[in-house]
Each structure stands twice: as structure tokens, then as C-alpha cells.
Design a protein around this motif. Structure first.
Motif, PDB file in Angstrom:
ATOM      1  N   VAL A 126       1.032  -1.098  -0.324  1.00 24.10           N
ATOM      2  CA  VAL A 126      -0.181  -0.086   0.033  1.00 24.10           C
ATOM      3  C   VAL A 126       1.036   0.876  -0.274  1.00 24.10           C
ATOM      4  N   ASP A 127       0.410   2.439  -0.917  1.00 23.22           N
ATOM      5  CA  ASP A 127       1.059   3.124  -1.061  1.00 23.22           C
ATOM      6  C   ASP A 127       2.712   2.889  -1.441  1.00 23.22           C
ATOM      7  N   CYS A 128       3.432   2.305  -1.866  1.00 28.06           N
ATOM      8  CA  CYS A 128       4.656   2.591  -2.343  1.00 28.06           C
ATOM      9  C   CYS A 128       4.918   2.654  -3.328  1.00 28.06           C
ATOM     10  N   HIS A 129       6.297   3.902  -3.767  1.00 23.41           N
ATOM     11  CA  HIS A 129       6.553   4.073  -5.101  1.00 23.41           C
ATOM     12  C   HIS A 129       7.462   3.470  -5.980  1.00 23.41           C
ATOM     13  N   LEU A 130       6.651   1.974  -6.624  1.00 24.48           N
ATOM     14  CA  LEU A 130       7.534   1.735  -7.822  1.00 24.48           C
ATOM     15  C   LEU A 130       7.447   1.489  -9.345  1.00 24.48           C
ATOM     16  N   THR A 131       7.617   2.868  -9.655  1.00 25.57           N
ATOM     17  CA  THR A 131       7.848   3.639 -10.591  1.00 25.57           C
ATOM     18  C   THR A 131       9.191   2.862 -11.129  1.00 25.57           C
ATOM     19  N   LYS A 132       9.296   2.596 -12.787  1.00 30.02           N
ATOM     20  CA  LYS A 132      10.375   2.835 -13.642  1.00 30.02           C
ATOM     21  C   LYS A 132      11.099   1.412 -13.313  1.00 30.02           C
ATOM     22  N   THR A 133      10.770   0.198 -12.343  1.00 31.43           N
ATOM     23  CA  THR A 133      11.446  -0.426 -11.556  1.00 31.43           C
ATOM     24  C   THR A 133      11.095  -1.601 -13.082  1.00 31.43           C
ATOM     25  N   ASN A 134      11.919  -3.224 -12.874  1.00 27.06           N
ATOM     26  CA  ASN A 134      11.087  -3.983 -13.484  1.00 27.06           C
ATOM     27  C   ASN A 134      11.377  -5.141 -12.763  1.00 27.06           C
ATOM     28  N   MET A 135       9.727  -5.016 -12.753  1.00 27.66           N
ATOM     29  CA  MET A 135       9.129  -6.421 -12.009  1.00 27.66           C
ATOM     30  C   MET A 135       8.343  -7.339 -12.784  1.00 27.66           C
ATOM     31  N   SER A 136       9.052  -7.814 -14.172  1.00 28.98           N
ATOM     32  CA  SER A 136       8.702  -8.949 -15.374  1.00 28.98           C
ATOM     33  C   SER A 136       9.022 -10.392 -14.600  1.00 28.98           C
ATOM     34  N   HIS A 137       7.674 -10.727 -14.471  1.00 25.71           N
ATOM     35  CA  HIS A 137       7.003 -12.508 -13.681  1.00 25.71           C
ATOM     36  C   HIS A 137       7.353 -12.442 -12.612  1.00 25.71           C
ATOM     37  N   VAL A 138       7.249 -11.558 -11.936  1.00 26.07           N
ATOM     38  CA  VAL A 138       7.084 -11.100 -10.347  1.00 26.07           C
ATOM     39  C   VAL A 138       5.558 -11.704  -9.611  1.00 26.07           C
ATOM     40  N   ASN A 139       5.833 -12.364  -8.483  1.00 30.07           N
ATOM     41  CA  ASN A 139       3.963 -13.107  -8.393  1.00 30.07           C
ATOM     42  C   ASN A 139       4.048 -11.997  -7.321  1.00 30.07           C
ATOM     43  N   LEU A 140       2.859 -11.109  -7.243  1.00 31.48           N
ATOM     44  CA  LEU A 140       1.722 -10.812  -6.598  1.00 31.48           C
ATOM     45  C   LEU A 140       0.902 -11.369  -5.822  1.00 31.48           C
ATOM     46  N   SER A 141       0.540 -11.956  -6.022  1.00 31.10           N
ATOM     47  CA  SER A 141      -0.878 -12.806  -5.801  1.00 31.10           C
ATOM     48  C   SER A 141      -1.606 -12.667  -4.618  1.00 31.10           C
ATOM     49  N   GLY A 142      -2.143 -12.234  -4.488  1.00 31.91           N
ATOM     50  CA  GLY A 142      -3.296 -11.685  -3.078  1.00 31.91           C
ATOM     51  C   GLY A 142      -2.798 -10.634  -2.337  1.00 31.91           C
ATOM     52  N   SER A 143      -1.530  -9.776  -3.237  1.00 31.21           N
ATOM     53  CA  SER A 143      -1.175  -8.837  -2.288  1.00 31.21           C
ATOM     54  C   SER A 143      -1.911  -7.372  -1.812  1.00 31.21           C
ATOM     55  N   ASN A 144      -1.419  -6.661  -1.351  1.00 34.59           N
ATOM     56  CA  ASN A 144      -2.415  -5.366  -1.188  1.00 34.59           C
ATOM     57  C   ASN A 144      -1.569  -4.620  -1.434  1.00 34.59           C
ATOM     58  N   LEU A 145      -2.099  -3.463  -3.231  1.00 36.03           N
ATOM     59  CA  LEU A 145      -1.271  -2.710  -3.880  1.00 36.03           C
ATOM     60  C   LEU A 145      -2.041  -1.497  -3.765  1.00 36.03           C
ATOM     61  N   ASN A 146      -2.691  -1.376  -2.982  1.00 38.84           N
ATOM     62  CA  ASN A 146      -3.718  -0.052  -2.957  1.00 38.84           C
ATOM     63  C   ASN A 146      -2.872   1.385  -2.775  1.00 38.84           C
TER      64      ASN A 146
END
Length: 280
Positions: A126-146
Motif C-alpha cells: 500500500v502506498d509504495c512507489h515502484l515507478t520505472k522498476t523491473n517486475m517482470s515475472h514477479v508473483n504478487l498474487s493476493g497482495s495489497n497494492l492499493n
């Protein structure tokens, strides 16, 4: 030699031994062996064979105990260290939360990938800053990204299934073949995002913004699209079968619906009023 000097020499010797754990252990073992063998010597001499059988029986029991206890201690230590590492990675994500900097973004992604290696996918972002990052193939299933920020991120084939991504910013992110199945992404910003072959089955996308998004061959079947915006979006071969809340007004300004799968009532209305959208 004075008593004080002798005392100091003895203390120094004892200190030098105790500071070496292996040497200390060997000395203690030898002393115990001498004591036990000395006390047992009369029994050895009286009935050696019977005594030898008992020693062997005790030795087998001792080896079994050492094996079981050793395995248990090893498992507890490894599991404990693993839990400490997981807690450290999560704590570091908390430390960088709401910190809008390149360092914060890359450190957070590093911790996400480490948690994935420990089979952890449900992460509080929540409220994390992840701009311009490489997250290919990352598994965030069930995470809170609000309310987090993934704008301009490279998240190809990233697993966002069953995530909470309400009000999350995915603007201009590269998310081809990403999996949003069952996600809650109401009010999310997908402007200019690359979502080719992305999976949005059963997702809640109420009032989400897909303006100018690339949704070619994307699967939006059975998702909730009430109030979602698709202005200038490319929906070539997209699957919108069973989508709830979708209207012709939402689709009239898309770039194309060529070969898109639509429910018959929506398709007939578009063919009647906006036939150019169904052409090449």
C-alpha cells in the motif's frame, strides 16, 4: 614465584582455553571419559562381555538421540533464520513506504523478489512507489497494492491475481500477459498501459481508466466494468464476453473492436451505430 603471579598465570591459561570452544569441548570430553572409564573399570574386569553389550546398547540409543535432536535443532535453526529474513524484508518495505525516490523503488522490488524466493506472494505494498522498476515475472498474487504507483514499470507476465489494486497507478506500464484474474482494481489508472494478452477474468474494474491502453487479445470476460473508460483503447481480438456494466457509450471512442468477442446485444448495437469499430 609469588602466589599472585602464579594465580595470574593460571587465570591466563584458563582464559586462553575457554576462549577456544573446540579445545574446551575436547578437554571436557577427555576428562569425562577418564572419569567414566575409571569408575566402570571394575565392572569391565568382572564381566566384560555383558558390560560390552550394555555399552553397545547405550551407544545405539545415544546415536539415535543425537540424530533426532540434531535434525530437530537444524530444522528449528533454519526455519528461525528464514522467518527472521522474511521479517527483515517486510520491515524494509515498510521503511520505504511512501518514499518517492528511485532508491526506494528499487530496494522495494529487491525485497519483493526475495520474498518470492521464500514462496511469499501476499505482500503489503500500500502506498509504495515502484515507478520505472523491473517486475517482470514477479508473483504478487493476493497482495495489497492499493494506492501504489507502478507507472512506467516493466511488469511483463507479472502475477496480480486476486490483488487489491484500488486507485493504483499503472499508467504507461508494460504489463503484457500480466495476470489480473479476480483482482479488485476499481478506480485504477491503466492509461497508455501495454496490456497485450493480459488476463482480467472476473476482475473488478469499476471506474478504471483504460484510455489509450493496448488491450489487444486481452481477456476481460466476466469482469465488472461499470463506469470504466476505454477512450482510444485498442481492443483488437479482446474478449469482453459476459462483462458486467459495459455499455456502447463506453466503447464508442475506442480505436478498434476488430475481431473482439462481445455479447450479442452489445455487438449488434455497435454494428448498427458504430460499424467502423468492427472493421479492420
Amino acid at each position: 614465584m609469588s602466589k599472585n603471579k602464579l594465580k595470574n598465570i593460571v587465570e591466563e591459561k584458563i582464559k586462553s582455553i575457554t576462549e577456544k570452544p573446540i579445545l574446551t569441548s575436547v578437554i571436557v570430553l577427555l576428562l569425562l571419559a577418564i572419569l567414566v572409564v575409571g569408575l566402570s573399570l571394575p565392572y569391565y574386569l568382572a564381566d566384560f562381555q555383558e558390560m560390552f553389550k550394555q555399552v553397545l546398547a547405550e551407544a545405539h540409543g545415544m546415536l539415535f538421540d543425537i540424530a533426532i535432536i540434531g535434525i530437530l535443532i537444524y530444522w528449528l535453526r533454519e526455519n528461525g533464520e528464514k522467518q527472521l529474513r522474511i521479517k527483515m524484508y517486510k520491515d524494509e518495505i515498510d521503511d520505504f513506504r511512501q518514499w518517492e525516490s528511485e532508491e526506494a523503488a528499487f530496494r522495494t522490488v529487491g525485497n519483493i523478489k526475495r520474498l518470492n524466493r521464500h514462496k511469499i506472494t501476499e505482500i503489503n505494498l500500500v502506498d509504495c512507489h515502484l515507478t520505472k522498476t523491473n517486475m517482470s515475472h514477479v508473483n504478487l498474487s493476493g497482495s495489497n497494492l492499493n494506492s501504489s504507483n507502478f507507472s512506467h514499470a516493466n511488469a511483463i507476465e507479472c502475477n496480480f491475481s486476486k490483488t487489491r489494486a484500488n486507485q493504483t497507478n499503472f499508467e504507461n506500464a508494460k504489463m503484457n500477459q500480466a495476470n489480473f484474474e479476480g483482482a479488485f482494481a476499481s478506480g485504477a489508472n491503466f492509461k497508455d498501459a501495454f496490456l497485450i494478452k493480459a488476463n482480467f477474468k472476473n476482475a473488478f474494474l469499476i471506474k478504471s481508466d483504460f484510455s489509450n491502453a493496448y488491450l489487444m487479445e486481452a481477456d476481460l470476460s466476466n469482469c465488472h466494468l461499470t463506469g470504466a473508460s476505454f477512450d482510444e483503447a485498442s481492443l483488437y481480438k479482446a474478449n469482453l464476453k459476459g462483462a458486467e456494466g459495459i455499455t456502447v457509450d463506453q466503447l464508442k471512442n475506442v480505436k478498434t473492436l476488430y475481431l473482439a468477442e462481445l455479447d450479442d446485444d452489445i455487438k449488434n448495437e455497435i454494428r448498427e451505430n458504430y460499424p467502423q469499430l468492427l472493421g479492420k
